[in-house]
Scaffold this motif. Sequence first.
Motif, PDB file in Angstrom:
ATOM      1  N   THR A  37      -8.496 -32.488   7.725  1.00 43.24           N
ATOM      2  CA  THR A  37      -7.422 -31.911   8.532  1.00 43.24           C
ATOM      3  C   THR A  37      -7.872 -31.829   9.983  1.00 43.24           C
ATOM      4  O   THR A  37      -9.059 -31.628  10.281  1.00 43.24           O
ATOM      5  N   VAL A  38      -6.920 -31.993  10.872  1.00 40.42           N
ATOM      6  CA  VAL A  38      -7.211 -31.982  12.305  1.00 40.42           C
ATOM      7  C   VAL A  38      -7.604 -30.581  12.753  1.00 40.42           C
ATOM      8  O   VAL A  38      -6.943 -29.595  12.428  1.00 40.42           O
ATOM      9  N   GLU A  39      -8.706 -30.519  13.528  1.00 38.99           N
ATOM     10  CA  GLU A  39      -9.072 -29.274  14.194  1.00 38.99           C
ATOM     11  C   GLU A  39      -8.610 -29.305  15.642  1.00 38.99           C
ATOM     12  O   GLU A  39      -7.981 -28.377  16.120  1.00 38.99           O
ATOM     13  N   ASN A  40      -8.929 -30.400  16.329  1.00 40.36           N
ATOM     14  CA  ASN A  40      -8.401 -30.574  17.678  1.00 40.36           C
ATOM     15  C   ASN A  40      -8.605 -32.008  18.143  1.00 40.36           C
ATOM     16  O   ASN A  40      -9.418 -32.752  17.577  1.00 40.36           O
ATOM     17  N   LEU A  41      -7.858 -32.391  19.167  1.00 41.72           N
ATOM     18  CA  LEU A  41      -7.943 -33.720  19.767  1.00 41.72           C
ATOM     19  C   LEU A  41      -8.181 -33.548  21.253  1.00 41.72           C
ATOM     20  O   LEU A  41      -7.438 -32.845  21.942  1.00 41.72           O
ATOM     21  N   ASP A  42      -9.239 -34.197  21.761  1.00 44.06           N
ATOM     22  CA  ASP A  42      -9.571 -34.137  23.179  1.00 44.06           C
ATOM     23  C   ASP A  42      -9.798 -35.562  23.664  1.00 44.06           C
ATOM     24  O   ASP A  42     -10.851 -36.150  23.420  1.00 44.06           O
ATOM     25  N   GLY A  43      -8.793 -36.132  24.319  1.00 42.95           N
ATOM     26  CA  GLY A  43      -8.905 -37.519  24.758  1.00 42.95           C
ATOM     27  C   GLY A  43      -8.997 -38.453  23.570  1.00 42.95           C
ATOM     28  O   GLY A  43      -8.109 -38.486  22.721  1.00 42.95           O
ATOM     29  N   ASP A  44     -10.103 -39.201  23.474  1.00 39.19           N
ATOM     30  CA  ASP A  44     -10.319 -40.123  22.355  1.00 39.19           C
ATOM     31  C   ASP A  44     -11.206 -39.516  21.277  1.00 39.19           C
ATOM     32  O   ASP A  44     -11.662 -40.215  20.379  1.00 39.19           O
ATOM     33  N   THR A  45     -11.464 -38.219  21.360  1.00 37.02           N
ATOM     34  CA  THR A  45     -12.317 -37.543  20.379  1.00 37.02           C
ATOM     35  C   THR A  45     -11.481 -36.635  19.496  1.00 37.02           C
ATOM     36  O   THR A  45     -10.856 -35.688  19.970  1.00 37.02           O
ATOM     37  N   LEU A  46     -11.477 -36.941  18.206  1.00 35.99           N
ATOM     38  CA  LEU A  46     -10.727 -36.168  17.227  1.00 35.99           C
ATOM     39  C   LEU A  46     -11.718 -35.428  16.333  1.00 35.99           C
ATOM     40  O   LEU A  46     -12.603 -36.039  15.742  1.00 35.99           O
ATOM     41  N   LYS A  47     -11.573 -34.126  16.230  1.00 34.01           N
ATOM     42  CA  LYS A  47     -12.427 -33.336  15.346  1.00 34.01           C
ATOM     43  C   LYS A  47     -11.635 -32.949  14.115  1.00 34.01           C
ATOM     44  O   LYS A  47     -10.527 -32.409  14.214  1.00 34.01           O
ATOM     45  N   SER A  62      -9.921 -47.473  21.697  1.00 36.54           N
ATOM     46  CA  SER A  62      -8.925 -47.582  22.758  1.00 36.54           C
ATOM     47  C   SER A  62      -7.726 -48.397  22.286  1.00 36.54           C
ATOM     48  O   SER A  62      -7.874 -49.461  21.692  1.00 36.54           O
ATOM     49  N   GLY A  63      -6.535 -47.896  22.530  1.00 36.06           N
ATOM     50  CA  GLY A  63      -5.328 -48.611  22.170  1.00 36.06           C
ATOM     51  C   GLY A  63      -4.958 -48.541  20.707  1.00 36.06           C
ATOM     52  O   GLY A  63      -3.999 -49.202  20.274  1.00 36.06           O
ATOM     53  N   LEU A  64      -5.689 -47.755  19.924  1.00 28.14           N
ATOM     54  CA  LEU A  64      -5.419 -47.663  18.490  1.00 28.14           C
ATOM     55  C   LEU A  64      -4.017 -47.097  18.237  1.00 28.14           C
ATOM     56  O   LEU A  64      -3.626 -46.089  18.817  1.00 28.14           O
ATOM     57  N   LYS A  65      -3.257 -47.759  17.354  1.00 29.02           N
ATOM     58  CA  LYS A  65      -1.947 -47.274  16.958  1.00 29.02           C
ATOM     59  C   LYS A  65      -2.095 -46.365  15.749  1.00 29.02           C
ATOM     60  O   LYS A  65      -2.698 -46.748  14.747  1.00 29.02           O
ATOM     61  N   VAL A  66      -1.555 -45.171  15.855  1.00 27.08           N
ATOM     62  CA  VAL A  66      -1.629 -44.209  14.764  1.00 27.08           C
ATOM     63  C   VAL A  66      -0.484 -44.475  13.791  1.00 27.08           C
ATOM     64  O   VAL A  66       0.661 -44.686  14.200  1.00 27.08           O
ATOM     65  N   LEU A  67      -0.793 -44.475  12.501  1.00 31.98           N
ATOM     66  CA  LEU A  67       0.213 -44.701  11.476  1.00 31.98           C
ATOM     67  C   LEU A  67       0.592 -43.373  10.831  1.00 31.98           C
ATOM     68  O   LEU A  67      -0.274 -42.557  10.514  1.00 31.98           O
ATOM     69  N   GLY A  68       1.881 -43.136  10.676  1.00 31.55           N
ATOM     70  CA  GLY A  68       2.353 -41.909  10.064  1.00 31.55           C
ATOM     71  C   GLY A  68       2.588 -42.067   8.575  1.00 31.55           C
ATOM     72  O   GLY A  68       2.885 -43.157   8.083  1.00 31.55           O
ATOM     73  N   VAL A  69       2.453 -40.965   7.847  1.00 20.51           N
ATOM     74  CA  VAL A  69       2.683 -40.929   6.406  1.00 20.51           C
ATOM     75  C   VAL A  69       3.667 -39.793   6.127  1.00 20.51           C
ATOM     76  O   VAL A  69       3.413 -38.652   6.507  1.00 20.51           O
ATOM     77  N   LEU A 172      -1.208 -35.796  16.011  1.00 24.69           N
ATOM     78  CA  LEU A 172      -2.524 -35.334  15.562  1.00 24.69           C
ATOM     79  C   LEU A 172      -2.710 -33.863  15.950  1.00 24.69           C
ATOM     80  O   LEU A 172      -3.566 -33.502  16.752  1.00 24.69           O
ATOM     81  N   LYS A 173      -1.889 -33.034  15.356  1.00 23.67           N
ATOM     82  CA  LYS A 173      -1.882 -31.613  15.669  1.00 23.67           C
ATOM     83  C   LYS A 173      -2.827 -30.844  14.742  1.00 23.67           C
ATOM     84  O   LYS A 173      -3.062 -31.270  13.607  1.00 23.67           O
ATOM     85  N   PRO A 174      -3.375 -29.721  15.204  1.00 21.01           N
ATOM     86  CA  PRO A 174      -4.241 -28.924  14.339  1.00 21.01           C
ATOM     87  C   PRO A 174      -3.560 -28.611  13.007  1.00 21.01           C
ATOM     88  O   PRO A 174      -2.394 -28.212  12.968  1.00 21.01           O
ATOM     89  N   GLY A 175      -4.292 -28.854  11.907  1.00 23.45           N
ATOM     90  CA  GLY A 175      -3.770 -28.596  10.583  1.00 23.45           C
ATOM     91  C   GLY A 175      -3.160 -29.804   9.906  1.00 23.45           C
ATOM     92  O   GLY A 175      -2.967 -29.786   8.686  1.00 23.45           O
ATOM     93  N   ALA A 176      -2.871 -30.865  10.676  1.00 16.78           N
ATOM     94  CA  ALA A 176      -2.293 -32.068  10.071  1.00 16.78           C
ATOM     95  C   ALA A 176      -3.346 -32.793   9.241  1.00 16.78           C
ATOM     96  O   ALA A 176      -4.517 -32.858   9.608  1.00 16.78           O
ATOM     97  N   ALA A 177      -2.930 -33.352   8.111  1.00 18.76           N
ATOM     98  CA  ALA A 177      -3.846 -34.114   7.261  1.00 18.76           C
ATOM     99  C   ALA A 177      -4.026 -35.512   7.834  1.00 18.76           C
ATOM    100  O   ALA A 177      -3.060 -36.141   8.292  1.00 18.76           O
ATOM    101  N   VAL A 197      -1.920 -40.283   9.843  1.00 14.21           N
ATOM    102  CA  VAL A 197      -1.701 -38.839   9.889  1.00 14.21           C
ATOM    103  C   VAL A 197      -0.476 -38.483   9.066  1.00 14.21           C
ATOM    104  O   VAL A 197       0.536 -39.185   9.082  1.00 14.21           O
ATOM    105  N   GLY A 198      -0.565 -37.386   8.322  1.00 15.76           N
ATOM    106  CA  GLY A 198       0.567 -36.902   7.555  1.00 15.76           C
ATOM    107  C   GLY A 198       1.579 -36.222   8.459  1.00 15.76           C
ATOM    108  O   GLY A 198       1.213 -35.448   9.348  1.00 15.76           O
ATOM    109  N   LEU A 199       2.853 -36.520   8.250  1.00 14.26           N
ATOM    110  CA  LEU A 199       3.935 -35.933   9.032  1.00 14.26           C
ATOM    111  C   LEU A 199       4.711 -34.926   8.189  1.00 14.26           C
ATOM    112  O   LEU A 199       4.903 -35.132   6.989  1.00 14.26           O
ATOM    113  N   ASP A 200       5.128 -33.851   8.813  1.00 17.58           N
ATOM    114  CA  ASP A 200       5.939 -32.830   8.134  1.00 17.58           C
ATOM    115  C   ASP A 200       5.287 -32.334   6.847  1.00 17.58           C
ATOM    116  O   ASP A 200       5.940 -32.171   5.820  1.00 17.58           O
TER     117      ASP A 200
END
Length: 206
Positions: A37-47, A62-69, A172-177, A197-200
């Motif tokens: 699960t997302v803790e935080n996103l800072d630029g290109d660094t995802l925790k 760089s330039g990575l496309k995020v896919l939603g689920v 990529l919000k905090p708590g998202a899978a 990333v999981g949506l909704d």
Amino acid sequence: MRIYLKTILSSLALAAIVGVSAPHDANAADRIRVHGTVENLDGDTLKIKDSDGRDIVVKIASGLKVLGVKNASAADIKAGDFVGIGSQPAAGGINSAVQVVIFPASMKGTGEGDRPWNVRPNGSMTNAAVANAVKDVNGQTVTLAYKGGERKVSIPDGTKIVALTPATREDLKPGAAVSAQGVDSGDQTLAADRLAVGLDGATPPM
């Protein structure tokens, strides 16, 4: 200290979700995946935090496309759709689905074929077009047609079913899978070139 990560073996579920276009990457043995699960996103660094409570740093290419689920249902599966179904043998002579991924039309053909799936004992991962779909009182049965063969799979009520859809880094919000795939660059860091990333409230499948 190297990051604790799971090596991708023959599972095409996650590979399909994050955009692998063929069943066998040239460097598959070196590629790794993480779920968390997302803790935080800072630029290109995802925790993220994995299911065991470990903190993992993910460097996004760089330039990575995020896919939603997003969550879906058996009623969303139509003849002609391209899907990825993880299944295992069941009574009755056909496999029973454990999870289903419905691909968008733009990803038709991703990892097409039928191969072992190590997530479940004697499991199979089948990426194929739905030749037909039949609904009955015990769920839904689909016939999957791929180059060189076909597989019939039942989809019991309660099976995890998701559909893929475009997403952005804003999702990529905090708590998202999330599920990330790439290579271990050391120092507790995953260099990711594929990310879902999981949506909704949805959770990317294994």
